[in-house]
Design an enzyme around this catalytic site. Structure first.
Site, PDB file in Angstrom:
ATOM      1  N   ASN A 107       0.819  -1.221   0.000  1.00  0.00           N
ATOM      2  CA  ASN A 107       0.000   0.000   0.000  1.00  0.00           C
ATOM      3  C   ASN A 107       0.853   1.272   0.000  1.00  0.00           C
ATOM      4  OD1 ASN A 107      -2.000  -1.857   0.104  1.00  0.00           O
ATOM      5  ND2 ASN A 107      -2.735  -1.349   2.159  1.00  0.00           N
ATOM      6  N   HIS A 153     -18.683  33.778 -31.556  1.00  0.00           N
ATOM      7  CA  HIS A 153     -19.825  33.018 -32.116  1.00  0.00           C
ATOM      8  C   HIS A 153     -19.517  32.489 -33.517  1.00  0.00           C
ATOM      9  CE1 HIS A 153     -22.239  34.997 -28.900  1.00  0.00           C
ATOM     10  NE2 HIS A 153     -21.473  36.026 -29.202  1.00  0.00           N
ATOM     11  N   SER A 274      -8.285  10.538 -49.180  1.00  0.00           N
ATOM     12  CA  SER A 274      -9.481   9.702 -49.102  1.00  0.00           C
ATOM     13  C   SER A 274      -9.285   8.514 -50.025  1.00  0.00           C
ATOM     14  CB  SER A 274     -10.699  10.518 -49.531  1.00  0.00           C
ATOM     15  OG  SER A 274     -11.732   9.663 -49.968  1.00  0.00           O
ATOM     16  N   LYS A 280      -9.472  14.891 -51.915  1.00  0.00           N
ATOM     17  CA  LYS A 280      -9.503  15.185 -50.485  1.00  0.00           C
ATOM     18  C   LYS A 280      -8.120  15.303 -49.851  1.00  0.00           C
ATOM     19  CE  LYS A 280     -12.488  15.583 -48.018  1.00  0.00           C
ATOM     20  NZ  LYS A 280     -13.392  14.611 -47.391  1.00  0.00           N
ATOM     21  N   ASN A 282      -7.332  15.674 -45.793  1.00  0.00           N
ATOM     22  CA  ASN A 282      -8.060  15.748 -44.523  1.00  0.00           C
ATOM     23  C   ASN A 282      -7.149  16.049 -43.323  1.00  0.00           C
ATOM     24  OD1 ASN A 282     -10.459  15.045 -45.875  1.00  0.00           O
ATOM     25  ND2 ASN A 282      -9.972  12.860 -45.692  1.00  0.00           N
ATOM     26  N   GLU A 287      -8.273  16.203 -36.072  1.00  0.00           N
ATOM     27  CA  GLU A 287      -9.500  15.506 -35.663  1.00  0.00           C
ATOM     28  C   GLU A 287      -9.200  14.474 -34.580  1.00  0.00           C
ATOM     29  OE1 GLU A 287     -12.185  14.827 -39.399  1.00  0.00           O
ATOM     30  OE2 GLU A 287     -10.108  15.058 -40.035  1.00  0.00           O
ATOM     31  N   GLN A 319      -6.453  -0.036  -7.504  1.00  0.00           N
ATOM     32  CA  GLN A 319      -5.599  -0.574  -8.566  1.00  0.00           C
ATOM     33  C   GLN A 319      -6.047  -0.047  -9.932  1.00  0.00           C
ATOM     34  OE1 GLN A 319      -4.069  -4.672  -8.307  1.00  0.00           O
ATOM     35  NE2 GLN A 319      -5.152  -5.068 -10.214  1.00  0.00           N
TER      36      GLN A 319
HETATM   37  N1  ARG Z   1      -1.449  -3.843  -7.391  1.00  0.00           N
HETATM   38  C1  ARG Z   1      -1.927  -3.093  -6.290  1.00  0.00           C
HETATM   39  C2  ARG Z   1      -2.415  -1.723  -6.769  1.00  0.00           C
HETATM   40  O1  ARG Z   1      -2.070  -1.336  -7.832  1.00  0.00           O
HETATM   41  C3  ARG Z   1      -0.852  -2.884  -5.280  1.00  0.00           C
HETATM   42  C4  ARG Z   1      -1.328  -2.698  -3.881  1.00  0.00           C
HETATM   43  C5  ARG Z   1      -1.965  -3.952  -3.409  1.00  0.00           C
HETATM   44  N2  ARG Z   1      -2.307  -3.892  -2.032  1.00  0.00           N
HETATM   45  C6  ARG Z   1      -3.159  -4.768  -1.488  1.00  0.00           C
HETATM   46  N3  ARG Z   1      -3.398  -4.642  -0.233  1.00  0.00           N
HETATM   47  N4  ARG Z   1      -3.734  -5.714  -2.180  1.00  0.00           N
HETATM   48  O2  ARG Z   1      -3.150  -1.050  -6.123  1.00  0.00           O
END
Ligand code: ARG
Length: 450
Positions: A107, A153, A274, A280, A282, A287, A319
Site C-alpha cells: 500500500n 460566435h 481519401s 480530399k 483531410n 480531428e 488498482q
Molecule cells: N497492485 C496493487 C495496486 O495497484 C498494489 C497494492 C496492493 N495492495 C493490497 N493490499 N492488495 O493497487
C-alpha cells in the site's frame, strides 16, 4: 506472499481478473528506487546488516537492468510489479530478500511508486508543452503582423493578427505548465513508512528515505497517505485541460483548412487522403487530437468515480487508478509531439486571412469608438452605427462607402479614416491588445522566457 493463511490457490480467473503486472510493470524503476531507499532505512534501523543491504541493492540493480533490456519474465501469478520484483529478488539472494518487506506494505509501496512515476512524467509533459510553445511562438513571429479576422460566435468580429491568435494558445499552454508544476509540488511528499495504513512498530528514518527519493517532505497521516490519489486526479485534470486547449486549436485549424476559410495549408506529411475522393486532403491529426481529448476527460471521470465511494484506507478499487493514468500520459505526450511537428510545418495563407479581415463591417466598433471620441455616449454610438450597418446590408453598399453624414448628424467625414486595418490595429495599444507593437513585444517576451 500470503501462503500462511490460505489452503487454496486463487483460481485462474481470479488471477487474470486481479493482475496488474500487464500494465504496472512500467513502475519498475520507481519501485526499485523505493526499495533501495527502504532497504537503507532498514539498515540504519538495524534490521538489515551491511552485507544483506548490499546484496539487496545489487540484486535490485540487476533486476532493473534486466527489465530494461526486456529480459525479465513477469509472472501473472505474482499479480503486480511489487511482488514480481520482490519474489525474483528473494529467489536470487535468499533470506535477505525476505527481509526487504519489513515495515512496508504494497500500500505505501504503490503510493510511493505512483508519486515518483507522476513526478517524472510531469517533467516530460512539461518539456513537450515547452517545445510546442516554442513552435507556436516561431509561427507567431512569422505572421506577427499579418491581419486576420478574430471571431466570436464563429462570426467575424474584429481584426487581429495571426501572431496574436497563435500567441493565445501559448498563454493557455503556459497555464497548463503552471498547473503541472503546482501538482508536482503537492505530490512530492513521501508516503513510504505509512505501511499498510498505520505505520510500523519498527523505527524508520522516513525523512532520510524521502531525501534519497527526492521528495520534499514526508506525509503526516498514514491513513491519508495510503488512501490518497488526489495527485493522480489532479494530473488527469491537468492533462485533460491541456487536451482541451489542443482540441480547441485543432478545431481552429480544421475550420481554417476548409475551402470556406482557406486560412492555412497543412503539410502533406500531416494530412491524409481519401480512399474514394481523389481531391480530399483531410486534417486527421487535428480531428484525432479533438477525438482523443474525449478519452483524456473520460480517464479523469474514471478515476473520480472509482474514488468517490471508497472508505479509508486502501481498497483494491485503487488498482484501477493506473490504466487511466498511463493512457492519459501516453496520449498527451503523443498529441503534443505530433501537433508540434504539424504546426512547425503549416503555412498560413496571409492573402486569404487579409481578404477575410478586409470586410469593413469588422471596423463597425471602431466607427462607434470614433463617435465616442467626439462626445457621443457609447450606447447611442452603438445605435447610430447599427443603423449604418443595417443600411449597408439593405443597400449592398459597403459600410465604408456609405455617406454616413446623411445617416446621422453625429458623423463627420473624418470618421471615415477608421476604415483602415492598419490604423485600426495600430490603435489597439492597451496591454493585451493586438497592435503590431504589442504582438512583437509579446513574441520577444516569450522568446526570453521560453
Ligand atoms: N497492485 C496493487 C495496486 O495497484 C498494489 C497494492 C496492493 N495492495 C493490497 N493490499 N492488495 O493497487
Amino acid at each position: 506472499m500470503w501462503k500462511g493463511r490460505f489452503s487454496q490457490d486463487n483460481t485462474s480467473l481470479v488471477e487474470q481478473f486481479g493482475e496488474s503486472i500487464s500494465y504496472d510493470w512500467r513502475l519498475f524503476p520507481h519501485d526499485i528506487a523505493g526499495s533501495v531507499a527502504h532497504a537503507r532505512a532498514l539498515l540504519n534501523s538495524g534490521i538489515l546488516n551491511e552485507e544483506e543491504f548490499s546484496s539487496i541493492e545489487k540484486g535490485l540493480r540487476d533486476i532493473k537492468a534486466e527489465i530494461k533490456e526486456g529480459k525479465f519474465v513477469f509472472k501473472t501469478s505474482l499479480e503486480d510489479i511489487h511482488m514480481n520484483i520482490e519474489a525474483e529478488l528473494t529467489k536470487r539472494i535468499g533470506a535477505a530478500g525476505g527481509k526487504l518487506h519489513t515495515a512496508r506494505s504494497r500500500n505505501d509501496q504503490v503510493a510511493t511508486d505512483t508519486r515518483l512515476y507522476c513526478r517524472t512524467q510531469i517533467d516530460e509533459i512539461s518539456a513537450a508543452i515547452h517545445s510546442l510553445q516554442k513552435t507556436l511562438v516561431a509561427k507567431a513571429e512569422q505572421y506577427a503582423v499579418s491581419v486576420m479576422p478574430g471571431y466570436t460566435h464563429l462570426q467575424r468580429g474584429q481584426p487581429v493578427t495571426i501572431g496574436h491568435h497563435l500567441l493565445a494558445y501559448v498563454e493557455m499552454l503556459q497555464r497548463d505548465k503552471g498547473r503541472l508544476n503546482d501538482c508536482r509540488r503537492r505530490l512530492n511528499v513521501s508516503p513510504l513508512g505509512s505501511g499498510a495504513l498505520a505505520g510500523s512498530t519498527i523505527n524508520l528514518d522516513r525523512e532520510a528515505i524521502a531525501i534519497e527519493l527526492g521528495f520534499d517532505s514526508v506525509t503526516r497521516n498514514s491513513m491519508d497517505a495510503i488512501a490518497d490519489r488526489d495527485y493522480i486526479a489532479e494530473l488527469l485534470f491537468n492533462i485533460s485541460m491541456c487536451g482541451v486547449h489542443l482540441s480547441r486549436l485543432s478545431e481552429d485549424l480544421i475550420l481554417w483548412c476548409s475551402s470556406e476559410f482557406g486560412f492555412v495549408v497543412l503539410s502533406d506529411a500531416h494530412t491524409t487522403g481519401s480512399s474514394l475522393m481523389p481531391q480530399k486532403k483531410n486534417p486527421d491529426v487535428c480531428e484525432l487530437t479533438r477525438g482523443k481529448t474525449g478519452r483524456l476527460v473520460g480517464n479523469l471521470m474514471n478515476l473520480l468515480v472509482a474514488m468517490k465511494g471508497l472508505p479509508l484506507t486502501y481498497n483494491r478499487d485503487l488498482q484501477e487508478d493506473k490504466p487511466p493514468l498511463f493512457d492519459s500520459i501516453d496520449t498527451i505526450l503523443m498529441v503534443l509531439a505530433v501537433n508540434t511537428e504539424m504546426i512547425a510545418a503549416m503555412e498560413m495563407r496571409e492573402d486569404r486571412c487579409l481578404a477575410a479581415a478586409s470586410d469593413p463591417m469588422l471596423l463597425a466598433t471602431d466607427l462607434a469608438d470614433a463617435l465616442v471620441k467626439s462626445g457621443v455616449p457609447f450606447r447611442r454610438a452603438h445605435e447610430i452605427v447599427g443603423k449604418a450597418v443595417a443600411e449597408s446590408v439593405k443597400s449592398g453598399v459597403p459600410l465604408n462607402a456609405l455617406d454616413l453624414t446623411v445617416i446621422d448628424p453625429a458623423y463627420t467625414d473624418c470618421m471615415k479614416s477608421v476604415f483602415s486595418l492598419e490604423t485600426a490595429l495600430a490603435a489597439r495599444t492597451n496591454p493585451g491588445a493586438p497592435s503590431a507593437v504589442n504582438v512583437i513585444r509579446e513574441i520577444e517576451r516569450w522568446r526570453t522566457s521560453l
